[in-house]
Design an enzyme around this catalytic site. Structure first.
Site, PDB file in Angstrom:
ATOM      1  N   ASP A 453     -16.651 -18.877  -3.789  1.00  0.00           N
ATOM      2  CA  ASP A 453     -15.684 -18.836  -4.878  1.00  0.00           C
ATOM      3  C   ASP A 453     -14.321 -19.115  -4.235  1.00  0.00           C
ATOM      4  OD1 ASP A 453     -14.543 -18.210  -7.448  1.00  0.00           O
ATOM      5  OD2 ASP A 453     -13.880 -16.327  -6.550  1.00  0.00           O
ATOM      6  N   ASP A 638     -15.839 -12.684  -5.116  1.00  0.00           N
ATOM      7  CA  ASP A 638     -15.211 -11.375  -5.254  1.00  0.00           C
ATOM      8  C   ASP A 638     -14.980 -10.934  -6.690  1.00  0.00           C
ATOM      9  OD1 ASP A 638     -13.067 -13.228  -5.799  1.00  0.00           O
ATOM     10  OD2 ASP A 638     -11.684 -11.557  -5.477  1.00  0.00           O
TER      11      ASP A 638
END
Length: 745
Positions: A453, A638
């Site tokens: 990500d 996250d």
């Protein structure tokens, strides 16, 4: 009264039977509303003990969880109100041949040190006795082929017995006590065949000596004990070193805090702190809980919490974590997380979960060891019967059976996987990676594709000013102090640059526009281009932007500045990505952020495979497509939107600052602002998996060769002792290579 068993000061059986320990006094609430506590357990010797304890405790009505941590010999048990007598937990342990008591950190540390001293003493006695007996045995062996008289040989044998019997009785206590407890509970562990082998070898030697025989086996018994104790000592030191790294966290925790009660300062236990309490932290003290600084200026050392080695300046508005060391000034803070809910507590929970979890290979090795232990005794018995029925003398049949009993002990098999897992977990922890699942090492090692990500993973979670170095420092500090009075996210990013955390008095924020204040009679403004009256300046069009930065303007008299705000790359992101690429991994970025924000990050990292604007379902679809191609996908993310993708991937990593749901889905979390722990996790996992495989092969090859040799009567008890002890030492020493700091494995 206190009894002493095997060198440990423990509660005697009579005391446990007559005195009831109220475990509810030691219990703490669990996340699911049940009660839980840790119980220190004595007598755990192998993987089979873990399954036996867990199964026995889980059978108690009301027990919802029973998990043994083999590394620290601790049982975590949770129970509901259906368990009306928690003391039955200790009684159940007693009934199964183990002794337990409520875990207390100080007592555990004392027992750890006592165990190390006990093993050292036993090893020293066994080694000293073995050397002396071997000298006597060499004299006998050389004399048997020359001219030794029977009287002289008997004298040497009785002298060996005088040394060996008391030495073995003392040095063998760690094995004898564990074997006796297992037999009392009608169970077997790997200390049973060891104890039988030693006792039978000594007993046969005494009989042989009394009958004036040419051979005795005192040296075999002592050499077996010496090498096994050496293996135990190495294993204990290895585990203690790993626990010491994780145990640093417990040392970080302050015991008392200075809490404000009105205008008075009261010393209270840290456990009594609640969110909203005001606390004073003096220079040299540990921060007692997670919180926000209200007043004061200081520096904190957060190296063991966040992984960052440099001290951080703190002032009003700064966030601090429990366990950080306050260095230079007195600060007042407001508690934001009660005791048990801090970042330090979360790290400890993850460590405990990782240490007590079992990988697939470890579960396989445990099952094999459980099956193998009874097979050892059966093989020895069949060997004795076979040789006796084949016409061998009773003496020769017993000696051969003793050799089989010794040489087939499953020590190497039982140590093959746990030893590697302990060392690898410790190596990962030292590098800022905390395992969250038992099979994380195996799955991380299998990864051939990494998906990142962007926001909060490749970049830092909080936006930063990226051009502060291009603006005069006095202007930066004035603008940053003014930003302290604004709630706007861009202003908060600029406020992180403030060296003085004191906002200007009488600052006025105009919603949607900016914040202004009069400084020495001259108005300063921070906000939009229009608010700062900078529409006609030549730099305004430059930030219509294709790179995804945002900006905030500042004007003060004749001074003007535009601050670019963006999520900066993690400090070592480029280095970490290149290191992962060097491991042969295929790298991708899948982000929910817009393409124009993802593109510059991908270009900076040299990654050509990237996509932006993805929804969680689209990330999962991309992961499934890669898996369908036979790829093993490691996902690193996250945000809350990354949790489904982490669950869909073959392996997953998450920063410690990630959302709780995201951490729960990750196989491991890493500390600090660095990305290099992701590379180190894969590298160490690959090395550990290779060592696990090597150890299993070493144990298997040893048994394939040694067992037939012993059954055929070609190995004396001495050779059997050397072979079995050598195999255990070999797998233990091989496991230590998991901590090697070299390059790619």
């Amino acid at each position: 009264m206190n009894g002493v068993w095997g060198g440990h000061a423990t509660l005697s059986a009579e005391y446990i039977m007559t005195e009831t320990i109220d475990l509810s006094l030691y219990a703490k609430p669990e996340a699911d509303g049940t009660l839980g506590m840790d119980v220190a357990v004595e007598g755990i010797a192998c993987g089979g003990c873990i399954a036996r304890i867990e199964n026995a405790v889980k059978q108690l009505p009301g027990v919802t969880e029973a998990r043994v941590n083999f590394t620290n010999r601790r049982l975590h048990v949770a129970w509901s109100t259906a368990l009306t007598e928690p003391a039955r937990i200790l009684q159940t342990l007693q009934d199964n041949g183990y002794r337990g008591h409520p875990f207390a950190p100080l007592r555990a540390e004392q027992e750890e040190a006592a165990e190390a001293r006990r093993l050292t003493r036993c090893l020293a006695v066994a080694g000293f006795a073995a050397m002396n007996v071997m000298l006597l045995s060499v004299s006998v062996w050389s004399g048997n082929v020359t001219d030794i008289t029977p009287e002289t040989r008997d004298f040497f044998h009785w002298a060996s017995a005088l040394i060996a019997l008391p030495a073995a009785a003392y040095a063998g206590r760690p094995f004898f006590a564990s074997a006796w407890q297992a037999l009392r509970a009608r169970a077997l562990n790997m200390n049973v065949p060891i104890s039988l082998g030693v006792i039978l070898a000594l007993a046969m030697s005494v009989v042989e000596t009394a009958n004036h025989a040419e051979h005795a086996y005192y040296d075999s018994a002592l050499m077996l004990l010496f090498f096994l104790l050496a293996g135990r000592a190495i294993d204990h030191a290895m585990r203690r070193k790993t626990r010491a790294s994780a145990g640093n966290l417990a040392a970080l925790r302050a015991e008392n805090a200075h809490r404000f009660a009105g205008d008075e300062l009261v010393s209270v236990p840290v456990a009594a702190l609640q969110a909203g309490d005001r606390v004073l932290v003096k220079a040299g003290e540990r921060v007692p809980a997670d919180g926000e600084i209200i007043s004061g200026v200081s520096e904190v050392d957060e190296s063991l919490i966040t992984g960052e080695t440099g001290r951080r300046n703190i002032a009003s508005g700064a966030v601090v974590y429990a366990g950080s060391l306050n260095y230079s000034g007195v600060v007042t803070m407001r508690v934001t997380a009660r005791s048990g809910a801090s970042l330090l507590d979360e790290i400890e929970r993850l460590l405990d979960k990782a240490a007590s979890a079992k990988s697939r290979a470890m579960r396989l090795a445990d099952r094999a060891a459980n099956i193998y232990a009874p097979m050892v005794h059966l093989t020895a018995l069949l060997t004795f019967a076979g040789w006796w029925l084949a016409g061998a003398s009773l003496h020769d049949a017993i000696v051969t059976a003793i050799a089989v009993l010794i040489i087939t002990c499953p020590c190497a098999l039982a140590l093959a996987i746990p030893a590697v897992q302990v060392v690898a977990s410790g190596a990962l922890f030292k590098r800022g990676v905390i395992l969250n699942t038992g099979d994380a090492i195996e799955r991380l090692a299998q990864a051939d594709t990494v998906i990142f990500d962007k926001t909060g993973t490749l970049t830092l979670p909080e936006p930063r000013v990226i051009n502060a170095g291009d603006v005069e420092s006095s202007v930066v500090q004035t603008a940053a102090r003014l930003a302290l009075s604004s709630r706007h996210p861009l202003a908060q990013a600029l406020a992180r640059e403030a060296a003085t955390r004191m906002p200007f008095d009488s600052a006025i924020e105009e919603p949607g526009q900016g914040v202004r204040v009069a400084i020495d009679g001259v108005e300063a403004r921070l906000g939009s281009v229009e608010f700062c009256a900078l529409l006609q300046t030549p730099f305004a069009p430059a930030f219509a932007g294709t790179s995804g930065e945002s900006f905030i303007c500042f004007s003060y008299g004749g001074q003007t500045a535009t601050f670019l705000i963006a999520q900066k790359l993690r400090p070592d992101a480029i280095e970490a990505v290149q290191a992962l690429r060097n491991l042969g991994l295929d790298l991708h970025i899948l982000s929910g952020d817009r393409d124009e924000a993802v593109r510059p990050v991908a270009e900076a990292l040299g990654m050509t495979e990237w996509q932006g604007g993805l929804k969680p379902a689209e990330k999962i679809a991309r992961i499934e497509a890669l898996k369908a191609q036979g790829r093993r996908v490691l996902m690193i993310g996250d945000g809350l939107n990354d949790a489904p993708a982490l669950a869909a991937a073959d392996a997953s990593l998450s920063p410690i600052a990630a959302a709780e749901l995201t951490q729960a889905q990750a196989d491991a979390v890493f500390l600090g602002e660095r990305l290099m722990p992701a590379y180190e996790a894969v590298q160490i996992a690959r090395r550990a998996r290779g060592l696990m495989t090597q150890n299993l092969w070493l144990a298997a090859i040893y048994n394939v060769i040694a067992v037939p040799v012993a059954i055929a009567g070609l190995a004396t008890p001495l050779i059997a002792a050397l072979a079995m002890s050598g195999s255990s030492l070999l797998v233990t020493l091989n496991a230590l290579r998991a901590n090697y700091r070299g390059g790619r494995t």
